[in-house]
Scaffold this active site. Structure first.
Site, short mmCIF file in Angstrom:
data_model
loop_
_atom_site.label_atom_id
_atom_site.label_comp_id
_atom_site.label_asym_id
_atom_site.label_seq_id
_atom_site.Cartn_x
_atom_site.Cartn_y
_atom_site.Cartn_z
N LYS A 44 37.84 46.70 32.68
CA LYS A 44 36.70 46.89 33.08
C LYS A 44 36.46 47.08 34.74
O LYS A 44 37.29 47.51 35.44
CB LYS A 44 36.18 44.96 33.68
CG LYS A 44 37.10 44.48 35.14
CD LYS A 44 37.66 42.91 34.97
CE LYS A 44 38.39 42.28 35.20
NZ LYS A 44 38.34 40.54 34.96
N ARG A 142 33.48 28.82 37.07
CA ARG A 142 32.07 29.91 36.82
C ARG A 142 31.90 29.85 35.59
O ARG A 142 30.57 29.50 35.11
CB ARG A 142 33.66 31.02 36.87
CG ARG A 142 32.38 32.43 37.82
CD ARG A 142 33.73 33.37 38.11
NE ARG A 142 34.99 33.39 37.00
CZ ARG A 142 35.37 35.18 37.20
NH1 ARG A 142 35.51 35.30 38.61
NH2 ARG A 142 36.54 35.11 36.16
N TYR A 264 35.92 55.75 67.29
CA TYR A 264 35.51 55.13 67.61
C TYR A 264 35.33 53.75 68.93
O TYR A 264 36.88 52.87 68.01
CB TYR A 264 34.26 54.88 66.16
CG TYR A 264 33.46 55.43 65.82
CD1 TYR A 264 32.77 56.44 66.17
CD2 TYR A 264 34.06 55.72 64.75
CE1 TYR A 264 32.10 57.60 66.02
CE2 TYR A 264 33.45 57.95 63.47
CZ TYR A 264 32.17 58.13 64.17
OH TYR A 264 31.54 58.90 63.95
N MET A 317 34.77 57.30 58.86
CA MET A 317 34.21 57.28 56.78
C MET A 317 35.08 58.34 56.49
O MET A 317 35.09 58.31 55.29
CB MET A 317 32.69 58.17 57.46
CG MET A 317 32.43 58.05 56.01
SD MET A 317 29.82 58.66 56.00
CE MET A 317 29.59 57.27 57.24
C1 LIG Z 1 39.17 40.39 35.42
C2 LIG Z 1 39.84 39.33 34.21
C3 LIG Z 1 41.06 39.22 33.70
C4 LIG Z 1 41.91 39.98 34.56
O1 LIG Z 1 42.93 39.24 35.50
P1 LIG Z 1 44.14 40.22 36.07
O2 LIG Z 1 43.56 38.22 37.71
O3 LIG Z 1 43.77 41.44 36.60
O4 LIG Z 1 45.19 40.11 34.97
C5 LIG Z 1 41.36 38.46 32.83
N1 LIG Z 1 40.42 37.77 32.02
C6 LIG Z 1 39.25 37.28 32.61
C7 LIG Z 1 38.31 36.55 32.36
C8 LIG Z 1 39.01 38.30 33.07
O5 LIG Z 1 37.62 38.41 34.45
#
Ligand SMILES: *Cc1c(COP(=O)(O)O)cnc(C)c1O
Length: 376
Positions: A44, A142, A264, A317
């Site tokens: 992802k 969640r 800055y 930046m």
């Molecule tokens: C992002 C995610 C993972 C991967 O997690 P890592 O800690 O990056 O290995 C696995 N399962 C779910 C449900 C996730 O959202």
């Protein structure tokens, strides 16, 4: 890493090198730890910033055939590169998207009764048992089904009869803390809740979960961060190879005197005669402002060859200033690359200084670097 390479355009202010050989190595390492499970890959957010297309290519080449993404757009990229792979969507099923999932053979991970009803209705309508995963909430609060939802689900007539449950999964809240008793509590809850369902392949472990041991591996492991060289647990015993290397070019070198300030807000006052190198990278490139230094606190460091150079003042930046006093003159030259992230400065080193996690550093890396992929 790349400062010796001749093929970098002279106009490139900063260089992002993605080491695909390191990605391969990290995948092999995790796979070796999880012999009895399918080692999937979470790709992802453009594979945590390293580039999903190239990442999926090499992971598929290493034998990875199961991928997890968060959005439909991400899924379409994976589908192009790995047309035969098994592909799961972590993002839940938005209303009206069922056909979009089916079109690219993307399996939703269903985490509520409404999502399950929608998928079941779609499957009935098309007369096809489209596969999907079920997400059980074992304490994260969640996404995912709670025990009360499962009780409703198993009473006939169940919508689960209308499609193929190809995976039952849950997610750990504290897998980065190997000693946290919540890990085992969640695992036991997972056991109890998945026993209410018909048997299906199970998955619980993200990267941190992989390092909690075989009891957490089940049938499919879902590592993300560890593949990309991030630290999966706070113990950091499971060192992975760095995949991301970031270098910025020196634009200018100057000398300033004690009592003068840098950057800055004039937050950093010099205590000695200081040679300053101005480097072309800043917070717009994901080199976040929380890496700044001030009179009150040290910021990040960069490396020039084997030499450490601390940040002076705030990250701008597009620019940072670093202290190169006493460093070999021949290394500190206009146009030379300095390491912001790589072998000397780890993703998690930067994250610690910035008060964040490696995930956020990687997924924030900007788009305007000259990017190269190396595969040894
Ligand atoms: C992002 C995610 C993972 C991967 O997690 P890592 O800690 O990056 O290995 C696995 N399962 C779910 C449900 C996730 O959202």
């Amino acid at each position: 890493m790349a400062s010796t390479r001749a093929d970098i355009p002279p106009e490139a202010p900063a260089l992002l090198t993605i080491d695909l050989a390191a990605l391969r190595k990290n995948y092999r390492k995790i796979k070796a730890l999880t012999k009895n499970a399918v080692c999937a890959a979470v790709v992802k957010a453009d594979a945590y910033g390293v580039g999903a297309r190239r990442a999926v290519e090499v992971l598929a080449d290493e034998g990875c055939d199961t991928f997890f993404i968060a959005t439909l757009d991400e899924a379409r990229v994976v589908r192009q590169v790995a047309p035969q792979s098994t592909l799961y969507g972590l993002g839940g099923l938005l209303p009206g998207t069922e056909a979009l999932y089916a079109e690219i053979d993307l399996r939703p991970i269903l985490g509520s009764l409404e999502e399950i009803e929608d998928w079941a209705a779609f499957a009935r309508e098309r007369g096809e048992r489209f596969p999907a995963a079920l997400h059980i909430d074992t304490g994260m609060n969640r996404l995912g089904l709670r025990a009360v939802d499962l009780e409703k689900l198993i009473n006939p007539p169940s919508p689960l009869e209308d499609f193929d449950v190809s995976l039952v999964m849950s997610h750990l809240a504290c897998s980065d803390e190997p000693d946290n008793p919540r890990n085992e509590t969640q695992r036991q809850t997972f056991e109890t809740l998945r026993a209410m369902l018909e048997t299906a392949p199970a998955s619980l472990a993200n990267s941190g979960g992989v390092f909690l041991g075989p009891a957490f591996h089940y049938d499919v492991v879902r590592p993300g961060i560890a593949l990309y060289g991030g630290r999966a647990t706070k113990l950091g015993r499971e060192a992975m190879d760095p995949v991301v290397h970031l270098e910025g070019r020196i634009l200018q070198i100057k000398q300033a005197e004690p009592g003068e300030t840098v950057g800055y807000g004039a937050t950093h006052m010099l205590k000695r005669t200081t040679r300053i190198a101005i480097v072309a990278a800043g917070y717009a490139d994901g080199y976040i402002r929380a890496l700044s230094s001030s009179d009150a606190r040290d910021g990040a460091v960069v490396f020039i060859g084997e030499h450490e150079a601390p940040i002076l003042g705030r990250v701008s930046m597009d620019l940072i200033a670093v202290d190169v006093t006493g460093l070999p003159q021949e290394l500190v030259v206009r146009g030379a690359f300095v390491e912001l992230l790589g072998h000397h400065v780890g993703v998690d080193d930067l994250a610690t200084i910035a008060g964040t996690i490696g995930y956020e550093i990687l997924t924030n890396l900007g788009q305007r670097y000259h990017r190269i992929y190396v595969d040894e």
